[in-house]
Design an enzyme around this catalytic site. Sequence first.
Site, PDB file in Angstrom:
ATOM      1  N   HIS A 178       0.854  -1.199   0.000  1.00 53.56           N
ATOM      2  CA  HIS A 178       0.000   0.000   0.000  1.00 53.56           C
ATOM      3  C   HIS A 178       0.891   1.250   0.000  1.00 53.56           C
ATOM      4  O   HIS A 178       1.921   1.289   0.674  1.00 53.56           O
ATOM      5  CB  HIS A 178      -0.904  -0.010   1.239  1.00 53.56           C
ATOM      6  CG  HIS A 178      -2.039   0.943   1.112  1.00 53.56           C
ATOM      7  ND1 HIS A 178      -1.866   2.304   1.268  1.00 53.56           N
ATOM      8  CD2 HIS A 178      -3.346   0.756   0.819  1.00 53.56           C
ATOM      9  CE1 HIS A 178      -3.024   2.909   1.081  1.00 53.56           C
ATOM     10  NE2 HIS A 178      -3.944   1.991   0.804  1.00 53.56           N
ATOM     11  N   GLU A 223      -3.983   1.283  -7.469  1.00 48.73           N
ATOM     12  CA  GLU A 223      -4.406   2.301  -6.508  1.00 48.73           C
ATOM     13  C   GLU A 223      -3.467   3.508  -6.591  1.00 48.73           C
ATOM     14  O   GLU A 223      -2.410   3.534  -5.961  1.00 48.73           O
ATOM     15  CB  GLU A 223      -4.420   1.720  -5.087  1.00 48.73           C
ATOM     16  CG  GLU A 223      -4.964   2.726  -4.093  1.00 48.73           C
ATOM     17  CD  GLU A 223      -5.346   2.108  -2.774  1.00 48.73           C
ATOM     18  OE1 GLU A 223      -6.508   1.714  -2.634  1.00 48.73           O
ATOM     19  OE2 GLU A 223      -4.487   2.024  -1.894  1.00 48.73           O
TER      20      GLU A 223
HETATM   21  P1  13P Z   1     -10.066   5.624   0.243  1.00 46.40           P
HETATM   22  O1  13P Z   1     -11.146   4.693  -0.217  1.00 46.40           O
HETATM   23  O2  13P Z   1     -10.331   6.236   1.584  1.00 46.40           O
HETATM   24  O3  13P Z   1      -9.705   6.603  -0.814  1.00 46.40           O
HETATM   25  O4  13P Z   1      -8.770   4.726   0.489  1.00 46.40           O
HETATM   26  C1  13P Z   1      -8.358   3.902  -0.516  1.00 46.40           C
HETATM   27  C2  13P Z   1      -7.287   3.050   0.023  1.00 46.40           C
HETATM   28  O5  13P Z   1      -6.212   3.527   0.338  1.00 46.40           O
HETATM   29  C3  13P Z   1      -7.591   1.633   0.174  1.00 46.40           C
HETATM   30  O6  13P Z   1      -6.456   0.896   0.338  1.00 46.40           O
END
Ligand code: 13P
Length: 252
Positions: free
Chosen positions: A109, A169
Amino acid sequence: MSEPTFFIITRGETKLMKPLIVANWKANKTISEATSWVEKTKAPLGSLEKIQVVVCGSFVTLPLLNNLFSGTSVKVGAQTVSHLGQGAFTGEVTAEMLQGLVEYCIVGHSERKKYFAETDQMIVKKVEFLLEKKIIPVLCTANQEQLESYLKESLAIREKAEEIIFVYEPPSAISGGGDYHPETPEAADQVCKSIKEKIGREVVTIYGGSVNPENIKSFLSMPEIHGALPGQASLEEETFVRLVSVASEAVI
Ligand code: 13P
């Protein structure tokens, strides 16, 4: 709406993978808050058949989540794991310790990179340890360069790609303050497509970054997006149940 997409993941036996909604609680929820969350969501989440829900709590909530969700379709995940094996590494939690407690684990992450100086070399070690212990890595990639770096660092990522959930992401799309820019479903879809092209095979790709009950349908309607990784929208029970219900309706 696109056809429901199911993928085959080999894990000893062959099983069908439903579209996934992976809740990332991040550093939120005490044991009592987690208990209350499960009490409120267990019935509605457990009755959804078309979506695979995974709840990723902090390490301290995992035994509780594992216990409270046992016998339901909801799966439990961790948010990180050690890149080192068993030994004198104070504070670390190894893949072996997670075995039996979780079926999934988020890795790589961007917040781990930003606040804990995780490198791509560490991330691929984590993936390798998880694969060894048959825990499904939910591998985040901020962009295509990062995926290339993972592929360069580890043969296992390519060879065992069917056993990994790849998450696109982009850090700029993550909510929670600051100047963030939610990604469009079309742009996210393109990146998921190129993840598959870079790996050279069909793999599971999902999207994370400001996913909520209002936009989940538009992401899931994209051909290459097979699920989502919501953060903020997973914290409040009613919001998360609504998000998963909308997702379930989107999968015909
Ligand atoms: P949000 O959905 O709060 O933008 O966070 C996304 C995230 O980092 C999930 O791993």
